[in-house]
Design a protein around this motif. Sequence first.
Motif, PDB file in Angstrom:
ATOM      1  N   LEU A   1     -86.836  40.923  -5.364  1.00  0.00           N
ATOM      2  CA  LEU A   1     -87.095  41.403  -6.657  1.00  0.00           C
ATOM      3  C   LEU A   1     -86.198  41.653  -7.490  1.00  0.00           C
ATOM      4  O   LEU A   1     -86.263  42.449  -8.535  1.00  0.00           O
ATOM      5  N   HIS A   2     -84.669  41.419  -7.092  1.00  0.00           N
ATOM      6  CA  HIS A   2     -83.570  41.818  -7.972  1.00  0.00           C
ATOM      7  C   HIS A   2     -83.258  43.201  -7.806  1.00  0.00           C
ATOM      8  O   HIS A   2     -82.613  43.720  -8.926  1.00  0.00           O
ATOM      9  N   ALA A   3     -83.810  44.102  -7.103  1.00  0.00           N
ATOM     10  CA  ALA A   3     -83.617  45.459  -7.066  1.00  0.00           C
ATOM     11  C   ALA A   3     -82.572  45.924  -6.228  1.00  0.00           C
ATOM     12  O   ALA A   3     -82.997  46.444  -4.959  1.00  0.00           O
ATOM     13  N   PHE A   4     -81.046  45.517  -6.353  1.00  0.00           N
ATOM     14  CA  PHE A   4     -80.238  45.523  -5.282  1.00  0.00           C
ATOM     15  C   PHE A   4     -79.843  47.090  -5.198  1.00  0.00           C
ATOM     16  O   PHE A   4     -79.934  47.397  -3.881  1.00  0.00           O
ATOM     17  N   PHE A   5     -80.197  47.841  -6.011  1.00  0.00           N
ATOM     18  CA  PHE A   5     -79.694  49.295  -5.804  1.00  0.00           C
ATOM     19  C   PHE A   5     -80.544  49.898  -4.790  1.00  0.00           C
ATOM     20  O   PHE A   5     -80.246  50.679  -4.121  1.00  0.00           O
ATOM     21  N   LEU A   6     -81.712  49.721  -5.322  1.00  0.00           N
ATOM     22  CA  LEU A   6     -82.928  50.174  -4.570  1.00  0.00           C
ATOM     23  C   LEU A   6     -83.152  49.757  -3.104  1.00  0.00           C
ATOM     24  O   LEU A   6     -83.366  50.379  -1.950  1.00  0.00           O
ATOM     25  N   ALA A   7     -82.623  48.557  -2.868  1.00  0.00           N
ATOM     26  CA  ALA A   7     -82.422  48.213  -1.331  1.00  0.00           C
ATOM     27  C   ALA A   7     -81.551  48.912  -0.682  1.00  0.00           C
ATOM     28  O   ALA A   7     -81.724  49.180   0.547  1.00  0.00           O
ATOM     29  N   ALA A   8     -80.384  48.781  -1.508  1.00  0.00           N
ATOM     30  CA  ALA A   8     -79.317  49.695  -0.530  1.00  0.00           C
ATOM     31  C   ALA A   8     -79.785  51.160  -0.423  1.00  0.00           C
ATOM     32  O   ALA A   8     -79.732  51.575   0.613  1.00  0.00           O
ATOM     33  N   ILE A   9     -80.479  52.123  -1.336  1.00  0.00           N
ATOM     34  CA  ILE A   9     -81.000  53.132  -1.041  1.00  0.00           C
ATOM     35  C   ILE A   9     -81.964  53.152   0.006  1.00  0.00           C
ATOM     36  O   ILE A   9     -81.766  54.269   0.713  1.00  0.00           O
ATOM     37  N   GLN A  10     -82.881  52.273  -0.075  1.00  0.00           N
ATOM     38  CA  GLN A  10     -83.877  52.361   0.992  1.00  0.00           C
ATOM     39  C   GLN A  10     -83.301  52.356   2.247  1.00  0.00           C
ATOM     40  O   GLN A  10     -83.748  53.047   3.270  1.00  0.00           O
ATOM     41  N   ILE A  11     -82.379  51.360   2.545  1.00  0.00           N
ATOM     42  CA  ILE A  11     -81.431  51.422   3.986  1.00  0.00           C
ATOM     43  C   ILE A  11     -81.040  52.570   4.313  1.00  0.00           C
ATOM     44  O   ILE A  11     -80.991  53.105   5.136  1.00  0.00           O
ATOM     45  N   ILE A  12     -80.099  53.237   3.307  1.00  0.00           N
ATOM     46  CA  ILE A  12     -79.456  54.306   3.390  1.00  0.00           C
ATOM     47  C   ILE A  12     -80.215  55.631   3.606  1.00  0.00           C
ATOM     48  O   ILE A  12     -80.042  56.421   4.673  1.00  0.00           O
ATOM     49  N   VAL A  13     -81.073  55.667   2.784  1.00  0.00           N
ATOM     50  CA  VAL A  13     -82.018  56.988   2.811  1.00  0.00           C
ATOM     51  C   VAL A  13     -83.162  56.893   3.881  1.00  0.00           C
ATOM     52  O   VAL A  13     -83.212  57.850   4.573  1.00  0.00           O
ATOM     53  N   TYR A  14     -83.817  55.855   3.598  1.00  0.00           N
ATOM     54  CA  TYR A  14     -85.008  55.687   4.490  1.00  0.00           C
ATOM     55  C   TYR A  14     -84.668  55.410   6.121  1.00  0.00           C
ATOM     56  O   TYR A  14     -84.872  56.125   7.124  1.00  0.00           O
ATOM     57  N   LEU A  15     -83.874  54.502   6.209  1.00  0.00           N
ATOM     58  CA  LEU A  15     -83.667  54.175   7.693  1.00  0.00           C
ATOM     59  C   LEU A  15     -82.345  54.929   8.083  1.00  0.00           C
ATOM     60  O   LEU A  15     -82.586  55.418   9.201  1.00  0.00           O
ATOM     61  N   GLY A  16     -81.554  55.293   7.168  1.00  0.00           N
ATOM     62  CA  GLY A  16     -80.397  56.182   7.885  1.00  0.00           C
ATOM     63  C   GLY A  16     -80.778  57.520   7.951  1.00  0.00           C
ATOM     64  O   GLY A  16     -80.288  58.393   9.054  1.00  0.00           O
ATOM     65  N   ALA A  17     -81.547  58.263   6.999  1.00  0.00           N
ATOM     66  CA  ALA A  17     -81.876  59.549   7.128  1.00  0.00           C
ATOM     67  C   ALA A  17     -83.284  59.718   7.568  1.00  0.00           C
ATOM     68  O   ALA A  17     -83.282  60.622   8.380  1.00  0.00           O
TER      69      ALA A  17
END
Lengths: 102, 166
Positions: free
Chosen positions: B47-63
């Motif tokens: 969906l071209h939401a690259f920033f949110l994809a990164a946030i999703q990985i960092i915050v949800y997966l990572g934290a």
Amino acid sequence: MELLTLNHYLGAAGALFLIGLAGVVIRRDLIAIYMCLEMMLNAANLTLVAFSRFNGALDGQILVFFTITVAAAEVAVGLALIVALYRLRQTTKAEDLTTLKF
Amino acid sequence: MDAYFFWLFTVGMLLGAVAVVLNRSPVASALSLAFTIASMAGLFVLLHAFFLAAIQIIVYLGAVMVLFLFIIMLLDLKAEEARSFKPFSLAAGLALAGFVGWRFFFHVLGEDGRRPMASLPQPAANDIPAIGNLLFTKYILPFEATSVLLLAAMIGVVLLSKKDLK
């Protein structure tokens, strides 16, 4: 293969939401219920991002950014509550917590 | 090309979600949820939401997921011996999901959503400047409120995890 439309993404998000909703009602472990809640929150995020792309406005993505922040805070507090409860009762099963049951 | 990835990520996401509900072991449930969240980050990229994809990985997966796993290990939760769904709650859950799903798929999804995504104008490949601009101008008040919320959550967690609650 047909072209992707908004409805594809909304359908995927709706299916994820429904699985989470069924899980919240079916599961009896507090941690599992909590994970299903997170899933429902994520489904809502997906609809927001899909609408944001569809309308060409970034406002939806900002809302998702806030949702993720609030969800992180909420998970921290919720899990602290579960730990406090476990310390008090040695259980994380929803059916063991009947103090407020009439 | 997009369509193949869409179906790959969606099927992965939904299979992970079903596994979260059906798994007896909390650790397996948490790992399935991590898989679901990672697949959703893939959908964000589509969906071209690259920033949110990164946030999703960092915050949800990572934290968030690590916090879940950490608590599961801390409480030393065991897998349930038998799948202990009560028939009533099973029926209630499926009925509720069925009703909401029926309303959603047959009454909410409409004609407007049938326009192909590919015909929409392509957003900028780097969406971070635009998001940052919005965040610090139009949405500055919610942004500041979020910092207060995070502080409140932090204090609340410290208070809740004290040995003797007074």
